[in-house]
Motif scaffolding. Structure first.
Motif, mmCIF file in Angstrom:
data_model
loop_
_atom_site.group_PDB
_atom_site.id
_atom_site.type_symbol
_atom_site.label_atom_id
_atom_site.label_comp_id
_atom_site.label_asym_id
_atom_site.label_seq_id
_atom_site.Cartn_x
_atom_site.Cartn_y
_atom_site.Cartn_z
ATOM 1 N N GLU A 3 0.836 -1.208 0.000
ATOM 2 C CA GLU A 3 0.000 0.000 0.000
ATOM 3 C C GLU A 3 0.872 1.260 0.000
ATOM 4 N N ALA A 4 1.934 1.228 0.810
ATOM 5 C CA ALA A 4 2.835 2.385 0.895
ATOM 6 C C ALA A 4 3.592 2.587 -0.420
ATOM 7 N N VAL A 5 4.080 1.486 -1.003
ATOM 8 C CA VAL A 5 4.875 1.582 -2.227
ATOM 9 C C VAL A 5 3.994 1.980 -3.422
ATOM 10 N N ILE A 6 2.786 1.410 -3.490
ATOM 11 C CA ILE A 6 1.846 1.767 -4.558
ATOM 12 C C ILE A 6 1.445 3.237 -4.445
ATOM 13 N N GLY A 7 1.390 3.752 -3.213
ATOM 14 C CA GLY A 7 1.089 5.173 -3.018
ATOM 15 C C GLY A 7 2.109 6.087 -3.681
ATOM 16 N N VAL A 8 3.323 5.587 -3.849
ATOM 17 C CA VAL A 8 4.396 6.355 -4.506
ATOM 18 C C VAL A 8 4.381 6.126 -6.015
ATOM 19 N N TRP A 9 4.237 4.871 -6.435
ATOM 20 C CA TRP A 9 4.476 4.482 -7.825
ATOM 21 C C TRP A 9 3.212 4.253 -8.643
ATOM 22 N N GLY A 10 2.081 3.977 -7.973
ATOM 23 C CA GLY A 10 0.930 3.431 -8.691
ATOM 24 C C GLY A 10 1.120 1.934 -8.845
ATOM 25 N N SER A 11 0.033 1.184 -8.830
ATOM 26 C CA SER A 11 0.151 -0.278 -8.814
ATOM 27 C C SER A 11 0.738 -0.835 -10.111
ATOM 28 N N ASP A 12 0.602 -0.088 -11.229
ATOM 29 C CA ASP A 12 1.050 -0.632 -12.518
ATOM 30 C C ASP A 12 2.554 -0.509 -12.741
ATOM 31 N N ARG A 13 3.285 -0.045 -11.728
ATOM 32 C CA ARG A 13 4.755 -0.044 -11.792
ATOM 33 C C ARG A 13 5.373 -0.743 -10.577
ATOM 34 N N VAL A 14 4.585 -1.604 -9.941
ATOM 35 C CA VAL A 14 5.042 -2.345 -8.759
ATOM 36 C C VAL A 14 4.869 -3.839 -8.995
ATOM 37 N N GLY A 15 5.940 -4.607 -8.764
ATOM 38 C CA GLY A 15 5.887 -6.061 -8.804
ATOM 39 C C GLY A 15 6.217 -6.631 -7.433
ATOM 40 N N VAL A 16 5.938 -7.928 -7.262
ATOM 41 C CA VAL A 16 6.246 -8.624 -6.003
ATOM 42 C C VAL A 16 6.923 -9.948 -6.330
ATOM 43 N N ARG A 17 7.912 -10.303 -5.531
ATOM 44 C CA ARG A 17 8.585 -11.600 -5.703
ATOM 45 C C ARG A 17 8.241 -12.524 -4.539
ATOM 46 N N LEU A 18 7.822 -13.755 -4.860
ATOM 47 C CA LEU A 18 7.496 -14.784 -3.874
ATOM 48 C C LEU A 18 8.257 -16.067 -4.205
ATOM 49 N N SER A 19 8.503 -16.886 -3.170
ATOM 50 C CA SER A 19 9.207 -18.165 -3.383
ATOM 51 C C SER A 19 8.486 -19.303 -2.659
ATOM 52 N N PRO A 20 7.328 -19.733 -3.170
ATOM 53 C CA PRO A 20 6.624 -20.861 -2.538
ATOM 54 C C PRO A 20 7.503 -22.111 -2.511
ATOM 55 N N TYR A 21 7.465 -22.817 -1.417
ATOM 56 C CA TYR A 21 8.245 -24.040 -1.210
ATOM 57 C C TYR A 21 9.751 -23.792 -1.100
ATOM 58 N N GLY A 22 10.196 -22.548 -1.169
ATOM 59 C CA GLY A 22 11.623 -22.279 -1.059
ATOM 60 C C GLY A 22 12.123 -22.550 0.347
ATOM 61 N N SER A 23 13.275 -23.223 0.444
ATOM 62 C CA SER A 23 13.838 -23.534 1.767
ATOM 63 C C SER A 23 15.079 -22.706 2.080
ATOM 64 N N PHE A 24 15.484 -21.841 1.141
ATOM 65 C CA PHE A 24 16.672 -21.005 1.340
ATOM 66 C C PHE A 24 16.507 -20.163 2.600
ATOM 67 N N ASN A 25 17.587 -20.000 3.347
ATOM 68 C CA ASN A 25 17.591 -19.233 4.602
ATOM 69 C C ASN A 25 16.718 -19.875 5.675
ATOM 70 N N ASP A 26 16.678 -21.231 5.667
ATOM 71 C CA ASP A 26 16.043 -21.987 6.750
ATOM 72 C C ASP A 26 14.558 -21.663 6.868
ATOM 73 N N MET A 27 13.868 -21.678 5.713
ATOM 74 C CA MET A 27 12.440 -21.340 5.697
ATOM 75 C C MET A 27 11.571 -22.582 5.610
ATOM 76 N N SER A 28 10.359 -22.475 6.166
ATOM 77 C CA SER A 28 9.383 -23.558 6.063
ATOM 78 C C SER A 28 8.000 -23.019 6.406
ATOM 79 N N ASP A 29 6.994 -23.693 5.855
ATOM 80 C CA ASP A 29 5.610 -23.405 6.233
ATOM 81 C C ASP A 29 4.855 -24.728 6.306
ATOM 82 N N SER A 30 3.866 -24.785 7.177
ATOM 83 C CA SER A 30 3.136 -26.045 7.371
ATOM 84 C C SER A 30 2.253 -26.384 6.178
ATOM 85 N N ASP A 31 1.830 -25.388 5.393
ATOM 86 C CA ASP A 31 1.008 -25.662 4.209
ATOM 87 C C ASP A 31 1.244 -24.591 3.149
ATOM 88 N N PRO A 32 2.327 -24.740 2.357
ATOM 89 C CA PRO A 32 2.669 -23.705 1.385
ATOM 90 C C PRO A 32 1.580 -23.429 0.352
#
Length: 363
Positions: free
Chosen positions: A213-242
């Motif tokens: 919300e804060a970043v879109i307030g600066v750029w508008g949503s059409d110039r903002v992307g997001v990066r996600l890593s489902p199932y990624g274990s890098f940096n000792d990560m885990s989730d019970s139901d990815p």
């Protein structure tokens, strides 16, 4: 003609082709975490990419977790990045900045004035961390963030977004992947909070949504992307139901009408830590790409052939290449010509000067 080489559009950003330069940590920033002239040369060499995503760039001193990574919170850093974006634009390229806070993947030596690293919960990752002196040490137990810390974090993201705008970027990507701070809030292996930022998926998504919300307030949503890593274990990560978690995250992203969603395949789970591709991992493209209602950028161990297959099948609108872009600054031209690729030298990935950075040949 390969579909990879055809134009597309990510929100308000026009891409000349679908070959994207992935964000690549190279640890070569100058004093004060400023990107130097060498960085400008490095990125300009790769300006034929449909889109360049910069190396992860810390939004504040406390957001830093490795030596030699650049920031976007000081005037000197903004000026350094202005040189980078000018060089890319002069060659007709497009570039977005990846905004980064590492959370617990840090060490006090990187931010002695701010003290311990912060995280959703006081859980130390396993393994070792790079110190400011380029040595290695055991991870410290981070300080669990207070509500005031979270408000300050959102403000830091807003300021970083404003600084990226001043630096001449075409947009920004919010890094919520690979076990860094926003990912630490999302996954319940690292988020044990009992307040409004923990427990339910709605609560665990709250910081990411407030940051967006804060970043879109600066750029508008059409110039903002997001990066996600489902199932990624890098940096000792885990989730019970990815699957439930990341479907829930994507459902909350859909109404924002973002420029794109950047998904990492878990087969490259070590995020540049090795050349190993893990077999029999779930396919992020298959599981999650169709749930997102906008443009999808896929990354993680792709080559020319399976990238072309991903865009022709509709599992991706574009594909990001990392290691191949390190050693092939003219990757688009090589794909177009069917030319052989230059092998990369892993020993020169992190730190150093021009060797393995700006000295790879073009066709």
């Amino acid at each position: 003609m390969m579909k990879l080489l055809t134009p597309t559009k990510f929100g308000a950003i026009d891409l000349n082709n679908r070959v994207v330069m992935a964000p690549l940590t190279r640890m070569r920033a100058a004093q004060g975490d400023v990107p130097g002239q060498l960085a400008a040369q490095y990125y300009a060499q790769r300006a034929s990419a449909g889109l360049i995503i910069t190396e992860a760039t810390q939004i504040s001193p406390l957001g830093k977790g490795y030596p030699g990574t650049p920031g976007i919170y000081s005037e000197e850093q903004i000026k350094g990045w202005q040189t980078v974006t000018s060089e890319i634009h002069a060659k007709g390229g497009k570039v977005v900045m990846q905004l980064w806070h590492v959370g617990r993947i840090s060490h006090t030596s990187h931010h002695p004035e701010q003290g311990l690293p912060v995280a959703p919960s006081a859980i130390a990752p396993s393994g070792q961390v790079f110190t400011a002196q380029w040595g290695q040490a055991a991870y410290e137990t981070p300080r669990a963030m207070t509500q005031e810390d979270i408000l300050a974090l959102i403000h830091d993201y807003q300021c970083a977004a404003e600084n990226a705008l001043r630096a001449g970027f075409d947009g920004v990507e919010v890094h919520a992947a690979n076990g860094y701070l926003l990912d630490q809030f999302l996954q319940n292996g690292t988020n044990h909070r009992t307040d409004e930022y923990g427990g339910s998926i709605e609560n665990r998504c709250r910081v990411l949504m407030q940051v967006l919300e804060a970043v879109i307030g600066v750029w508008g949503s059409d110039r903002v992307g997001v990066r996600l890593s489902p199932y990624g274990s890098f940096n000792d990560m885990s989730d019970s139901d990815p699957v439930i978690l990341f479907n829930g995250v994507i459902d909350r992203l859909n109404p924002l009408h973002l420029a794109y969603l950047h998904l990492i395949e878990p087969r490259s789970t070590m995020a540049g830590g090795s050349d190993q591709v893990v077999q029999d991992m779930p396919s992020t493209a298959t599981l999650f790409s169709e749930r997102f209602e906008g443009k999808v950028l896929m990354a993680g161990g792709y080559n020319k052939d399976n990238a072309e297959e991903a865009v022709t099948s509709g599992h991706a609108d574009a594909v990001a290449f990392g290691r191949l872009y390190i050693s092939n600054p003219d990757l688009v031209a090589r794909f177009a010509a069917g030319a052989p690729l230059t092998p990369y030298d892993r020993a020169t990935f992190y730190g150093g000067t021009e060797k393995g950075y700006t000295d790879y040949p073009t066709l």
